[in-house]
Design a protein around this motif. Structure first.
Motif, PDB file in Angstrom:
ATOM      1  N   ASP A  63      28.614  42.040  35.920  1.00  0.00           N
ATOM      2  CA  ASP A  63      29.580  43.085  35.577  1.00  0.00           C
ATOM      3  C   ASP A  63      28.881  44.375  35.172  1.00  0.00           C
ATOM      4  O   ASP A  63      29.245  45.467  35.615  1.00  0.00           O
ATOM      5  N   THR A  66      27.113  45.899  38.251  1.00  0.00           N
ATOM      6  CA  THR A  66      28.077  46.452  39.191  1.00  0.00           C
ATOM      7  C   THR A  66      28.656  47.757  38.667  1.00  0.00           C
ATOM      8  O   THR A  66      28.836  48.716  39.418  1.00  0.00           O
ATOM      9  N   THR A  67      28.951  47.815  37.368  1.00  0.00           N
ATOM     10  CA  THR A  67      29.477  49.042  36.778  1.00  0.00           C
ATOM     11  C   THR A  67      28.465  50.174  36.864  1.00  0.00           C
ATOM     12  O   THR A  67      28.797  51.312  37.216  1.00  0.00           O
ATOM     13  N   SER A  70      28.127  51.362  40.418  1.00  0.00           N
ATOM     14  CA  SER A  70      29.303  52.122  40.835  1.00  0.00           C
ATOM     15  C   SER A  70      29.206  53.567  40.378  1.00  0.00           C
ATOM     16  O   SER A  70      29.615  54.492  41.081  1.00  0.00           O
ATOM     17  N   ARG A 211      36.507  40.298  43.290  1.00  0.00           N
ATOM     18  CA  ARG A 211      36.688  40.852  41.951  1.00  0.00           C
ATOM     19  C   ARG A 211      36.878  42.358  42.074  1.00  0.00           C
ATOM     20  O   ARG A 211      36.122  43.035  42.761  1.00  0.00           O
ATOM     21  N   TRP A 212      37.912  42.857  41.393  1.00  0.00           N
ATOM     22  CA  TRP A 212      38.225  44.281  41.439  1.00  0.00           C
ATOM     23  C   TRP A 212      37.672  44.990  40.207  1.00  0.00           C
ATOM     24  O   TRP A 212      37.700  44.452  39.099  1.00  0.00           O
ATOM     25  N   TYR A 213      37.202  46.193  40.408  1.00  0.00           N
ATOM     26  CA  TYR A 213      36.658  47.033  39.334  1.00  0.00           C
ATOM     27  C   TYR A 213      37.341  48.397  39.395  1.00  0.00           C
ATOM     28  O   TYR A 213      37.842  48.777  40.454  1.00  0.00           O
ATOM     29  N   PRO A 214      37.357  49.130  38.254  1.00  0.00           N
ATOM     30  CA  PRO A 214      36.655  48.897  36.994  1.00  0.00           C
ATOM     31  C   PRO A 214      37.298  47.782  36.167  1.00  0.00           C
ATOM     32  O   PRO A 214      38.488  47.501  36.312  1.00  0.00           O
ATOM     33  N   THR A 215      36.490  47.158  35.294  1.00  0.00           N
ATOM     34  CA  THR A 215      36.955  46.064  34.449  1.00  0.00           C
ATOM     35  C   THR A 215      36.917  46.424  32.968  1.00  0.00           C
ATOM     36  O   THR A 215      37.184  45.568  32.132  1.00  0.00           O
ATOM     37  N   THR A 216      36.577  47.666  32.662  1.00  0.00           N
ATOM     38  CA  THR A 216      36.556  48.090  31.261  1.00  0.00           C
ATOM     39  C   THR A 216      37.204  49.459  31.110  1.00  0.00           C
ATOM     40  O   THR A 216      37.137  50.298  32.019  1.00  0.00           O
ATOM     41  N   SER A 225      38.912  45.195  27.933  1.00  0.00           N
ATOM     42  CA  SER A 225      38.602  44.550  29.205  1.00  0.00           C
ATOM     43  C   SER A 225      39.896  44.441  29.998  1.00  0.00           C
ATOM     44  O   SER A 225      40.954  44.119  29.436  1.00  0.00           O
ATOM     45  N   GLN A 227      41.354  42.970  33.901  1.00  0.00           N
ATOM     46  CA  GLN A 227      41.055  42.231  35.123  1.00  0.00           C
ATOM     47  C   GLN A 227      42.294  42.189  36.007  1.00  0.00           C
ATOM     48  O   GLN A 227      43.430  42.206  35.510  1.00  0.00           O
TER      49      GLN A 227
END
Length: 240
Positions: A63, A66-67, A70, A211-216, A225, A227
């Motif tokens: 995570d 990936t963040t 991105s 998995r989709w982002y952003p997650t935060t 968080s 999701q």
């Protein structure tokens, strides 16, 4: 763990010129362990506990990495002319982009597989990697700008790249899910002091799971968080 996270983010930002995909492959090869075929199928309780802790640590690293990557993607795309600020919530434009992708001559009549990730930006652009239509061991990257998909660009992959587990059929992904994700994210962000709406959204494939982002969502005083399910509906939202 905090030191390791800072190291990975610093490394991602420092080597932007190497390209986000190359950084991802390098860090995966270094930090993501490969299955051991000699491992006992039913580990002892102590080993199971170690595996659980290790698994959570790896997911956190994924995570965070990936963040960070991105942010590098977004920085690169900000240099391009911004023309369509509403692209992330424009279902009609998102449908058109997906339809255009499916109609590329090399993929007509064939199943399309997304490799590793696809990034969407509010300026109307998309970055995606696809498995080659003839040779599944090859991967090409494509850029979508001004309503047109670019010609394929060959990607150089590591010998350790797990292409099968990092791929998912386009039939399992709906580009309009981005509109749901963006709206939900921005609605939650509007309720958090200091939080900002997102200017990009993206999908990552790990072990054939989307998995989709952003997650935060980061506010001035709080961090949350968030999701999403594969279809872009809200799966979980909680304060960290």
């Amino acid at each position: 763990m905090k030191t390791l996270s800072s190291f990975m983010i610093t490394m991602a930002c420092s080597f932007t010129f190497m390209g986000c995909k190359q950084i991802t492959r390098s860090v995966e090869d270094t930090f993501i362990p490969k299955p051991d075929p000699q491992r006992v199928s039913k580990p002892a309780p102590v080993q199971q506990a170690i595996d659980s802790i290790t698994g959570r640590a790896i997911m956190q690293m994924q995570d965070q990495l990936t963040t960070a990557l991105s942010k590098v993607h977004v920085t690169a795309h900000r240099s391009k002319a911004v023309k369509r600020k509403d692209f992330l919530i424009n279902t009609r434009a998102l449908k058109k982009a997906e339809a255009s992708l499916r109609n590329l001559p090399q993929y007509r009549g064939k199943e399309i597989f997304i490799y590793q990730s696809v990034h969407f930006y509010d300026n109307g652009s998309i970055s995606i990697m696809l498995r080659h239509p003839e040779n599944p061991d090859y991967v090409d990257s494509y850029e979508y700008q001004n309503g047109i998909w670019s010609a394929p660009k060959p990607e150089q992959l590591s010998v350790n790249a797990d292409i099968d587990n990092r791929s998912v059929s386009l039939d399992e992904v709906d580009f309009t899910s981005i509109a749901n994700i963006t709206r939900l994210y921005n609605q939650k962000a509007a309720q958090i002091e200091g939080a900002k709406p997102t200017t990009s959204a993206y999908m990552v494939v790990w072990d054939k799971v989307v998995r989709w982002y952003p997650t935060t969502i980061n506010g001035t005083r709080e961090r949350y968080s968030i999701q999403f399910n594969t279809d872009g509906t809200l799966k979980d939202f909680r304060r960290d």
